[in-house]
Write a protein that holds these residues in place. Structure first.
Motif, PDB file in Angstrom:
ATOM      1  N   LEU A 147       0.828  -1.206   0.000  1.00 49.09           N
ATOM      2  CA  LEU A 147       0.000   0.000   0.000  1.00 49.09           C
ATOM      3  C   LEU A 147       0.861   1.253   0.000  1.00 49.09           C
ATOM      4  CD1 LEU A 147      -2.608  -0.944   2.765  1.00 49.09           C
ATOM      5  CD2 LEU A 147      -2.836  -1.248   0.301  1.00 49.09           C
ATOM      6  N   SER A 148       0.409   2.256  -0.722  1.00 48.32           N
ATOM      7  CA  SER A 148       1.047   3.573  -0.667  1.00 48.32           C
ATOM      8  C   SER A 148       0.561   4.281   0.595  1.00 48.32           C
ATOM      9  CB  SER A 148       0.648   4.390  -1.896  1.00 48.32           C
ATOM     10  OG  SER A 148      -0.739   4.684  -1.847  1.00 48.32           O
ATOM     11  N   SER A 149       1.144   5.422   0.896  1.00 44.88           N
ATOM     12  CA  SER A 149       0.689   6.208   2.047  1.00 44.88           C
ATOM     13  C   SER A 149      -0.787   6.548   1.909  1.00 44.88           C
ATOM     14  CB  SER A 149       1.501   7.500   2.176  1.00 44.88           C
ATOM     15  OG  SER A 149       2.833   7.220   2.506  1.00 44.88           O
ATOM     16  N   ALA A 150      -1.187   7.001   0.725  1.00 39.86           N
ATOM     17  CA  ALA A 150      -2.589   7.383   0.506  1.00 39.86           C
ATOM     18  C   ALA A 150      -3.530   6.198   0.735  1.00 39.86           C
ATOM     19  CB  ALA A 150      -2.763   7.946  -0.899  1.00 39.86           C
ATOM     20  N   GLU A 151      -3.128   5.027   0.264  1.00 39.89           N
ATOM     21  CA  GLU A 151      -3.952   3.830   0.459  1.00 39.89           C
ATOM     22  C   GLU A 151      -4.010   3.441   1.934  1.00 39.89           C
ATOM     23  OE1 GLU A 151      -3.350   1.504  -3.771  1.00 39.89           O
ATOM     24  OE2 GLU A 151      -1.689   1.507  -2.321  1.00 39.89           O
ATOM     25  N   ALA A 152      -2.895   3.560   2.643  1.00 44.96           N
ATOM     26  CA  ALA A 152      -2.861   3.238   4.073  1.00 44.96           C
ATOM     27  C   ALA A 152      -3.745   4.210   4.856  1.00 44.96           C
ATOM     28  CB  ALA A 152      -1.428   3.284   4.598  1.00 44.96           C
ATOM     29  N   ILE A 153      -3.694   5.478   4.499  1.00 37.01           N
ATOM     30  CA  ILE A 153      -4.526   6.495   5.150  1.00 37.01           C
ATOM     31  C   ILE A 153      -6.003   6.166   4.952  1.00 37.01           C
ATOM     32  CG2 ILE A 153      -5.267   8.912   4.919  1.00 37.01           C
ATOM     33  CD1 ILE A 153      -2.240   9.544   4.385  1.00 37.01           C
ATOM     34  N   GLU A 154      -6.367   5.847   3.727  1.00 42.26           N
ATOM     35  CA  GLU A 154      -7.764   5.510   3.431  1.00 42.26           C
ATOM     36  C   GLU A 154      -8.178   4.242   4.167  1.00 42.26           C
ATOM     37  OE1 GLU A 154     -10.529   4.258  -0.376  1.00 42.26           O
ATOM     38  OE2 GLU A 154      -8.738   5.465  -0.745  1.00 42.26           O
ATOM     39  N   ILE A 157       4.463   6.614  11.967  1.00 39.18           N
ATOM     40  CA  ILE A 157       5.782   6.295  11.420  1.00 39.18           C
ATOM     41  C   ILE A 157       6.870   6.817  12.349  1.00 39.18           C
ATOM     42  CG2 ILE A 157       7.378   6.720   9.511  1.00 39.18           C
ATOM     43  CD1 ILE A 157       4.841   6.900   7.690  1.00 39.18           C
ATOM     44  N   LYS A 158       6.737   8.070  12.767  1.00 36.06           N
ATOM     45  CA  LYS A 158       7.743   8.697  13.634  1.00 36.06           C
ATOM     46  C   LYS A 158       7.902   7.933  14.950  1.00 36.06           C
ATOM     47  CE  LYS A 158       8.858  13.063  15.856  1.00 36.06           C
ATOM     48  NZ  LYS A 158       8.416  14.431  16.148  1.00 36.06           N
ATOM     49  N   ASN A 159       6.784   7.436  15.490  1.00 32.87           N
ATOM     50  CA  ASN A 159       6.817   6.709  16.764  1.00 32.87           C
ATOM     51  C   ASN A 159       7.164   5.225  16.598  1.00 32.87           C
ATOM     52  OD1 ASN A 159       6.137   9.046  18.144  1.00 32.87           O
ATOM     53  ND2 ASN A 159       3.952   8.640  18.067  1.00 32.87           N
ATOM     54  N   GLY A 160       7.427   4.797  15.357  1.00 31.12           N
ATOM     55  CA  GLY A 160       7.811   3.414  15.114  1.00 31.12           C
ATOM     56  C   GLY A 160       6.669   2.423  15.212  1.00 31.12           C
ATOM     57  N   LYS A 161       5.430   2.915  15.187  1.00 35.47           N
ATOM     58  CA  LYS A 161       4.273   2.029  15.297  1.00 35.47           C
ATOM     59  C   LYS A 161       3.826   1.483  13.949  1.00 35.47           C
ATOM     60  CE  LYS A 161       2.825   3.894  19.620  1.00 35.47           C
ATOM     61  NZ  LYS A 161       1.773   4.345  20.469  1.00 35.47           N
ATOM     62  N   LEU A 162       4.294   2.102  12.868  1.00 37.26           N
ATOM     63  CA  LEU A 162       4.048   1.611  11.520  1.00 37.26           C
ATOM     64  C   LEU A 162       5.317   1.887  10.722  1.00 37.26           C
ATOM     65  CD1 LEU A 162       2.001   0.305   9.624  1.00 37.26           C
ATOM     66  CD2 LEU A 162       1.176   2.576   9.047  1.00 37.26           C
ATOM     67  N   ILE A 163       5.947   0.836  10.265  1.00 35.20           N
ATOM     68  CA  ILE A 163       7.246   0.978   9.608  1.00 35.20           C
ATOM     69  C   ILE A 163       7.099   0.718   8.110  1.00 35.20           C
ATOM     70  CG2 ILE A 163       9.606   0.093   9.501  1.00 35.20           C
ATOM     71  CD1 ILE A 163       9.190  -0.674  12.505  1.00 35.20           C
ATOM     72  N   PRO A 164       7.418   1.719   7.308  1.00 40.03           N
ATOM     73  CA  PRO A 164       7.323   1.519   5.856  1.00 40.03           C
ATOM     74  C   PRO A 164       8.383   0.532   5.369  1.00 40.03           C
ATOM     75  CG  PRO A 164       8.054   3.766   6.373  1.00 40.03           C
ATOM     76  CD  PRO A 164       7.859   3.050   7.659  1.00 40.03           C
ATOM     77  N   ILE A 165       8.049  -0.190   4.307  1.00 42.41           N
ATOM     78  CA  ILE A 165       9.040  -1.087   3.710  1.00 42.41           C
ATOM     79  C   ILE A 165       9.968  -0.302   2.794  1.00 42.41           C
ATOM     80  CG2 ILE A 165       7.710  -3.204   3.922  1.00 42.41           C
ATOM     81  CD1 ILE A 165       6.919  -2.893   0.969  1.00 42.41           C
ATOM     82  N   LYS A 166       9.492   0.878   2.351  1.00 38.51           N
ATOM     83  CA  LYS A 166      10.333   1.751   1.541  1.00 38.51           C
ATOM     84  C   LYS A 166       9.837   3.178   1.689  1.00 38.51           C
ATOM     85  CE  LYS A 166      12.527   2.476  -2.821  1.00 38.51           C
ATOM     86  NZ  LYS A 166      13.093   1.840  -3.976  1.00 38.51           N
ATOM     87  N   LYS A 167      10.785   4.089   1.914  1.00 41.35           N
ATOM     88  CA  LYS A 167      10.459   5.508   1.975  1.00 41.35           C
ATOM     89  C   LYS A 167      10.918   6.164   0.685  1.00 41.35           C
ATOM     90  CE  LYS A 167      10.325   6.718   6.786  1.00 41.35           C
ATOM     91  NZ  LYS A 167      10.734   7.719   7.747  1.00 41.35           N
ATOM     92  N   LEU A 168      10.013   6.888   0.084  1.00 46.20           N
ATOM     93  CA  LEU A 168      10.318   7.650  -1.111  1.00 46.20           C
ATOM     94  C   LEU A 168      10.312   9.129  -0.734  1.00 46.20           C
ATOM     95  CD1 LEU A 168       7.875   5.660  -3.392  1.00 46.20           C
ATOM     96  CD2 LEU A 168      10.328   5.317  -3.182  1.00 46.20           C
ATOM     97  N   GLN A 169      10.657   9.998  -1.666  1.00 44.43           N
ATOM     98  CA  GLN A 169      10.720  11.424  -1.350  1.00 44.43           C
ATOM     99  C   GLN A 169       9.384  11.966  -0.839  1.00 44.43           C
ATOM    100  OE1 GLN A 169      12.294  13.845  -4.460  1.00 44.43           O
ATOM    101  NE2 GLN A 169      12.192  15.707  -3.276  1.00 44.43           N
ATOM    102  N   ARG A 170       8.291  11.596  -1.494  1.00 47.00           N
ATOM    103  CA  ARG A 170       6.995  12.148  -1.119  1.00 47.00           C
ATOM    104  C   ARG A 170       5.995  11.080  -0.700  1.00 47.00           C
ATOM    105  NH1 ARG A 170       5.259  17.040  -4.790  1.00 47.00           N
ATOM    106  NH2 ARG A 170       5.932  18.398  -3.124  1.00 47.00           N
ATOM    107  N   ASP A 171       6.420   9.861  -0.536  1.00 43.15           N
ATOM    108  CA  ASP A 171       5.503   8.774  -0.230  1.00 43.15           C
ATOM    109  C   ASP A 171       6.255   7.671   0.502  1.00 43.15           C
ATOM    110  OD1 ASP A 171       3.088   7.435  -0.183  1.00 43.15           O
ATOM    111  OD2 ASP A 171       2.967   7.118  -2.333  1.00 43.15           O
ATOM    112  N   SER A 172       5.514   6.769   1.068  1.00 47.86           N
ATOM    113  CA  SER A 172       6.079   5.573   1.686  1.00 47.86           C
ATOM    114  C   SER A 172       5.252   4.391   1.246  1.00 47.86           C
ATOM    115  CB  SER A 172       6.047   5.689   3.212  1.00 47.86           C
ATOM    116  OG  SER A 172       6.880   6.733   3.659  1.00 47.86           O
ATOM    117  N   LEU A 173       5.861   3.222   1.266  1.00 48.06           N
ATOM    118  CA  LEU A 173       5.172   1.990   0.912  1.00 48.06           C
ATOM    119  C   LEU A 173       5.126   1.085   2.138  1.00 48.06           C
ATOM    120  CD1 LEU A 173       6.833   1.281  -2.548  1.00 48.06           C
ATOM    121  CD2 LEU A 173       4.647   2.416  -2.104  1.00 48.06           C
ATOM    122  N   PHE A 174       3.979   0.411   2.311  1.00 48.23           N
ATOM    123  CA  PHE A 174       3.753  -0.427   3.478  1.00 48.23           C
ATOM    124  C   PHE A 174       3.240  -1.791   3.045  1.00 48.23           C
ATOM    125  CE2 PHE A 174       2.876   3.962   4.492  1.00 48.23           C
ATOM    126  CZ  PHE A 174       3.589   4.167   5.654  1.00 48.23           C
TER     127      PHE A 174
END
Length: 66
Positions: free
Chosen positions: A20-27, A40-57
């Motif tokens: 899921l992209s950030s937008a998909e995770a938010i939805e 993300i900052k609190n380490g409660k959800l860790i992306p598998i990849k961080k991009l410049q303007r998005d993250s993947l989960f």
């Protein structure tokens, strides 16, 4: 969890269904972008990849937060 793919097609199908992209995770979670950033900052959800303007989960990780 380990994943094994026998072809590029299998990998692409996995990504389409299970990443899921950030937008998909938010939805999916019904939260704001600010709340996602906080998770993300609190380490409660860790992306598998961080991009410049998005993250993947991984969908399974997002589902655990629901």
């Amino acid at each position: 969890m380990n994943y094994t793919f026998n072809s590029t097609k299998e990998l692409k199908q996995f990504i389409a269904k299970e990443v899921l992209s950030s937008a998909e995770a938010i939805e999916y979670l019904g939260i704001s972008r600010a709340r996602l950033s906080q998770l993300i900052k609190n380490g409660k959800l860790i992306p598998i990849k961080k991009l410049q303007r998005d993250s993947l989960f991984l969908k399974i990780d997002v589902e655990k937060k629901k």
